[in-house]
Motif scaffolding. Structure first.
Motif, short mmCIF file in Angstrom:
data_model
loop_
_atom_site.label_atom_id
_atom_site.label_comp_id
_atom_site.label_asym_id
_atom_site.label_seq_id
_atom_site.Cartn_x
_atom_site.Cartn_y
_atom_site.Cartn_z
N ASP A 12 -16.58 27.56 -9.82
CA ASP A 12 -17.34 26.66 -8.97
C ASP A 12 -16.43 25.92 -7.99
OD1 ASP A 12 -19.81 27.31 -10.01
OD2 ASP A 12 -19.70 25.76 -11.58
N THR A 13 -15.26 25.53 -8.46
CA THR A 13 -14.31 24.86 -7.57
C THR A 13 -13.83 25.81 -6.49
OG1 THR A 13 -13.57 23.50 -9.43
CG2 THR A 13 -12.14 23.59 -7.49
N ILE A 14 -13.57 27.04 -6.84
CA ILE A 14 -13.13 28.04 -5.85
C ILE A 14 -14.24 28.29 -4.84
CG2 ILE A 14 -12.48 30.46 -5.54
CD1 ILE A 14 -11.02 30.27 -8.24
N ARG A 15 -15.49 28.36 -5.30
CA ARG A 15 -16.62 28.54 -4.37
C ARG A 15 -16.73 27.36 -3.40
NH1 ARG A 15 -19.82 30.23 -8.99
NH2 ARG A 15 -19.74 32.49 -9.04
N ARG A 16 -16.56 26.15 -3.91
CA ARG A 16 -16.61 24.97 -3.03
C ARG A 16 -15.49 25.01 -2.00
NH1 ARG A 16 -17.54 22.02 -7.83
NH2 ARG A 16 -15.40 21.27 -7.75
N TRP A 17 -14.31 25.42 -2.41
CA TRP A 17 -13.19 25.53 -1.47
C TRP A 17 -13.50 26.56 -0.38
CZ3 TRP A 17 -8.48 25.99 -5.30
CH2 TRP A 17 -8.24 24.74 -5.87
N LEU A 18 -14.00 27.73 -0.80
CA LEU A 18 -14.33 28.78 0.17
C LEU A 18 -15.44 28.32 1.12
CD1 LEU A 18 -14.15 32.00 -2.03
CD2 LEU A 18 -12.54 31.24 -0.28
N ARG A 19 -16.44 27.64 0.60
CA ARG A 19 -17.52 27.14 1.46
C ARG A 19 -16.98 26.12 2.45
NH1 ARG A 19 -22.67 27.99 1.05
NH2 ARG A 19 -22.42 28.76 -1.07
N ARG A 20 -16.08 25.28 2.01
CA ARG A 20 -15.47 24.28 2.92
C ARG A 20 -14.62 24.96 3.99
NH1 ARG A 20 -16.17 20.18 5.78
NH2 ARG A 20 -14.33 18.96 6.11
N ILE A 21 -13.88 25.98 3.62
CA ILE A 21 -13.08 26.73 4.60
C ILE A 21 -14.00 27.38 5.62
CG2 ILE A 21 -11.61 28.78 4.88
CD1 ILE A 21 -10.31 27.99 2.19
N GLN A 22 -15.11 27.95 5.17
CA GLN A 22 -16.07 28.54 6.10
C GLN A 22 -16.64 27.49 7.05
OE1 GLN A 22 -18.91 30.37 3.47
NE2 GLN A 22 -18.00 32.40 3.73
N GLU A 23 -16.96 26.32 6.53
CA GLU A 23 -17.50 25.26 7.38
C GLU A 23 -16.49 24.83 8.44
OE1 GLU A 23 -18.57 22.19 4.66
OE2 GLU A 23 -20.37 23.23 3.97
N ILE A 24 -15.24 24.73 8.06
CA ILE A 24 -14.20 24.35 9.01
C ILE A 24 -14.03 25.41 10.08
CG2 ILE A 24 -11.70 23.98 9.25
CD1 ILE A 24 -11.83 22.58 6.50
N LEU A 25 -14.06 26.69 9.68
CA LEU A 25 -13.94 27.77 10.66
C LEU A 25 -15.13 27.80 11.62
CD1 LEU A 25 -12.55 30.69 8.47
CD2 LEU A 25 -11.36 29.41 10.24
N VAL A 26 -16.32 27.59 11.10
CA VAL A 26 -17.51 27.56 11.97
C VAL A 26 -17.44 26.37 12.91
CG1 VAL A 26 -20.01 27.21 11.98
CG2 VAL A 26 -19.00 28.88 10.44
N LEU A 27 -17.04 25.22 12.41
CA LEU A 27 -16.93 24.04 13.24
C LEU A 27 -15.89 24.25 14.35
CD1 LEU A 27 -18.01 21.21 13.64
CD2 LEU A 27 -16.22 20.38 12.12
#
Length: 154
Positions: A12-27
């Motif tokens: 779950d922590t790894i998924r949250r990290w990956l989701r945050r990285i995706q959000e930063i890339l999209v932003l």
């Protein structure tokens, strides 16, 4: 005996990290698309400072035609990319169409700016201004397309 293995985070922590990285890339992608859109619009605004040449001065009319026709290429590629949202066969090619449209827009922008520097009559300046606005189409649409990932989630 002490454990020498480093504890790995749970999934779950790894998924949250990956989701945050995706959000930063999209932003970052949205920011880049917005900045480039503003550059195209800024060139269009600055084009209004250019005065038309007098009737007796020599004019190069073909360059404004090349700029306008060249700006239709990125618009067409953007339409194909947008069609990928509705036609499943085109969906895997959407990013390629956007990339080609962005490259075509850069070339079109350079031609339009060159035509603006050369100048011309009132008709030529109208064509050049239209070409500048049309050349920015991929970046306007890309900003909206990427922003929908921020709103809707991944």
């Amino acid at each position: 005996m002490a454990s020498t293995l480093v504890e790995l985070p749970d999934l779950d922590t790894i998924r949250r990290w990956l989701r945050r990285i995706q959000e930063i890339l999209v932003l970052g992608g949205v920011s880049l698309a917005v900045v480039l859109s503003l550059a195209f619009i800024g060139a269009w605004v600055l084009s209004h400072l250019r005065r038309a040449k007098a009737q007796d001065e020599p004019k190069i009319t073909w360059l404004s035609h090349v700029a306008l026709v060249g700006s239709l290429v990125p618009v067409g590629l953007t339409v194909l990319a947008a069609a990928g949202m509705f036609i499943p066969v085109l969906r895997p090619l959407m990013l390629k169409f956007f990339a080609y449209a962005a490259a075509g827009a850069a070339v079109s922008w350079l031609i339009s700016v060159a035509a603006l520097i050369v100048g011309g009559g009132q008709q030529e300046l109208r064509r050049i201004r239209r070409a500048l606005l049309l050349a920015g189409t991929p970046f306007y649409c890309l900003a909206v397309w990427l922003a929908r990932f921020l709103v809707l989630g991944f």
